[in-house]
Design an enzyme around this catalytic site. Sequence first.
Site, PDB file in Angstrom:
ATOM      1  N   TRP A 101       0.899  -1.290   0.157  1.00  0.00           N
ATOM      2  CA  TRP A 101       0.177  -0.067  -0.040  1.00  0.00           C
ATOM      3  C   TRP A 101       0.953   1.204   0.035  1.00  0.00           C
ATOM      4  O   TRP A 101       0.606   2.233  -0.734  1.00  0.00           O
ATOM      5  CB  TRP A 101      -1.022   0.166   1.257  1.00  0.00           C
ATOM      6  CG  TRP A 101      -1.979  -1.244   0.899  1.00  0.00           C
ATOM      7  CD1 TRP A 101      -2.162  -2.230   1.633  1.00  0.00           C
ATOM      8  CD2 TRP A 101      -2.954  -1.452   0.107  1.00  0.00           C
ATOM      9  NE1 TRP A 101      -3.130  -2.965   1.323  1.00  0.00           N
ATOM     10  CE2 TRP A 101      -3.379  -2.598   0.283  1.00  0.00           C
ATOM     11  CE3 TRP A 101      -3.211  -0.595  -1.246  1.00  0.00           C
ATOM     12  CZ2 TRP A 101      -4.457  -2.969  -0.540  1.00  0.00           C
ATOM     13  CZ3 TRP A 101      -4.336  -1.025  -1.864  1.00  0.00           C
ATOM     14  CH2 TRP A 101      -4.916  -2.201  -1.588  1.00  0.00           C
ATOM     15  N   ASP A 171      -1.369   6.754   6.332  1.00  0.00           N
ATOM     16  CA  ASP A 171      -2.485   5.809   5.909  1.00  0.00           C
ATOM     17  C   ASP A 171      -2.688   5.090   7.104  1.00  0.00           C
ATOM     18  O   ASP A 171      -1.890   4.215   7.552  1.00  0.00           O
ATOM     19  CB  ASP A 171      -2.216   4.918   4.680  1.00  0.00           C
ATOM     20  CG  ASP A 171      -3.182   4.099   4.307  1.00  0.00           C
ATOM     21  OD1 ASP A 171      -4.192   3.947   4.995  1.00  0.00           O
ATOM     22  OD2 ASP A 171      -3.020   3.292   3.387  1.00  0.00           O
ATOM     23  N   LYS A 195     -12.302  -1.519   7.031  1.00  0.00           N
ATOM     24  CA  LYS A 195     -11.541  -2.441   8.288  1.00  0.00           C
ATOM     25  C   LYS A 195     -12.244  -2.169   9.752  1.00  0.00           C
ATOM     26  O   LYS A 195     -12.834  -3.046  10.268  1.00  0.00           O
ATOM     27  CB  LYS A 195     -10.141  -2.168   8.265  1.00  0.00           C
ATOM     28  CG  LYS A 195      -9.418  -2.514   6.826  1.00  0.00           C
ATOM     29  CD  LYS A 195      -8.523  -1.818   6.240  1.00  0.00           C
ATOM     30  CE  LYS A 195      -8.217  -1.927   4.752  1.00  0.00           C
ATOM     31  NZ  LYS A 195      -7.941  -3.232   4.383  1.00  0.00           N
TER      32      LYS A 195
HETATM   33  C1  PLP Z   1      -3.155   0.047   4.666  1.00  0.00           C
HETATM   34  C2  PLP Z   1      -4.087   0.133   3.327  1.00  0.00           C
HETATM   35  N1  PLP Z   1      -4.381   1.283   2.559  1.00  0.00           N
HETATM   36  C3  PLP Z   1      -4.911   1.283   1.449  1.00  0.00           C
HETATM   37  C4  PLP Z   1      -5.715   0.305   1.008  1.00  0.00           C
HETATM   38  C5  PLP Z   1      -6.706   0.497  -0.178  1.00  0.00           C
HETATM   39  O1  PLP Z   1      -8.150   0.612   0.454  1.00  0.00           O
HETATM   40  P1  PLP Z   1      -9.389   0.868  -0.647  1.00  0.00           P
HETATM   41  O2  PLP Z   1      -9.538  -0.289  -1.504  1.00  0.00           O
HETATM   42  O3  PLP Z   1     -10.489   1.284   0.112  1.00  0.00           O
HETATM   43  O4  PLP Z   1      -8.797   1.709  -1.781  1.00  0.00           O
HETATM   44  C6  PLP Z   1      -5.962  -0.770   1.946  1.00  0.00           C
HETATM   45  C7  PLP Z   1      -6.738  -1.883   1.701  1.00  0.00           C
HETATM   46  O5  PLP Z   1      -7.373  -2.417   1.497  1.00  0.00           O
HETATM   47  C8  PLP Z   1      -4.934  -0.608   2.994  1.00  0.00           C
HETATM   48  O6  PLP Z   1      -5.036  -2.114   3.839  1.00  0.00           O
END
Ligand code: PLP
Length: 361
Positions: A101, A171, A195
Amino acid sequence: MSRVYNFSAGPAVLPEEVLREAAEEMMDYKGSGMSVMEMSHRSKVYDTIIKEAEADLRELMEIPDNYKVLFLQGGASQQFAMIPMNLFKNRVGDYVVTGQWAKKAYQEAKLYGTANAVASSADKTFSYIPDVSDLPISDDADYVYICENNTIYGTKFKNLPNTKGKNLVADLSSCFLSEPVDVSKYGLIFAGAQKNVGPAGVVIVIIREDLITEDVLPETPTMLRYKIHDDAESLYNTPPAYGIYICGKVFKWLKKRGGLSAMKEFNEKKAAILYDFLDQSKMFSGTVAKEDRSLMNAPFVTGNDELDALFVKEARAAGFENLKGHRSVGGMRASIYNAMPMEGVEALVAFMKDFEAKNTK
Ligand SMILES: Cc1ncc(COP(=O)(O)O)c(C=O)c1O
């Protein structure tokens, strides 16, 4: 009705109480004669929902007055672009690359300027958090970026980086509201909801006021400007209204449970049940540096791919869902977010003990 223990990394388990309440309110929200899904986001009744959600979040996180809370769309991934588009003044961002990520955010920033990987743990499959006490921060960096909890690998920053005066952007998707944080240490925090707080699609951004300006990259679409959403109090266009309503319910649930300090204590106890077992098991082992272990995502392996697959299959049959590790790392991963009850982890460990005994000659 039967519910499984859901160890998914996201979308993930939500508090049963919240789901029941939402079910009760589905057809007629508080005498409005309609579901929250059906009501105008400009109605008085919805205004109360979104305002209360923000107020409760502010209380839970003790968000200082000079920070704004935005409920946006596009998931956490949209922030990978919004951050450089809005915060790049010199078009330079320093990124700590601790997993997929963080890497995606780093690569996205490169579309708009210079992104520097100032530290990385790629050398050991992201199984640890690099030393961030003295990073080679660029003089002209607009911010330093981290992914505080690495969902896929199961690592968590226990100390924030020394940003040498630059704004910290983080993040927090997979550790949001799992423990208290000092918001004042960050320039911007964001978290995808799916989450720890609600349905996918909603992303919560907590941003220091002075970082919200009209001075953004010229190509920034209107919908991707923090200022537009801040001026409209997250109602510039139709927001993910139902998702925000569920987030609001989760915030109330957290307050009832004693807030974030109580959650931290609970999460530490819960994670210890699993990690203590992993540390003494002869079959299962954790995959990351002990000091960097996440309280939310715990990856583990048997060291034998066939046995891993058998474990996932048998666990599923016994009511433990989504234990398969991320496709990029294999093995298993138990995501044990706020809403995973203590009994869920106790039952999982009992099952693991049993599996170990049965499969050890
Ligand atoms: C730490 C983190 N950042 C970003 C994301 C991406 O999120 P999204 O699918 O809402 O774009 C995720 C995962 O699913 C994640 O675990």
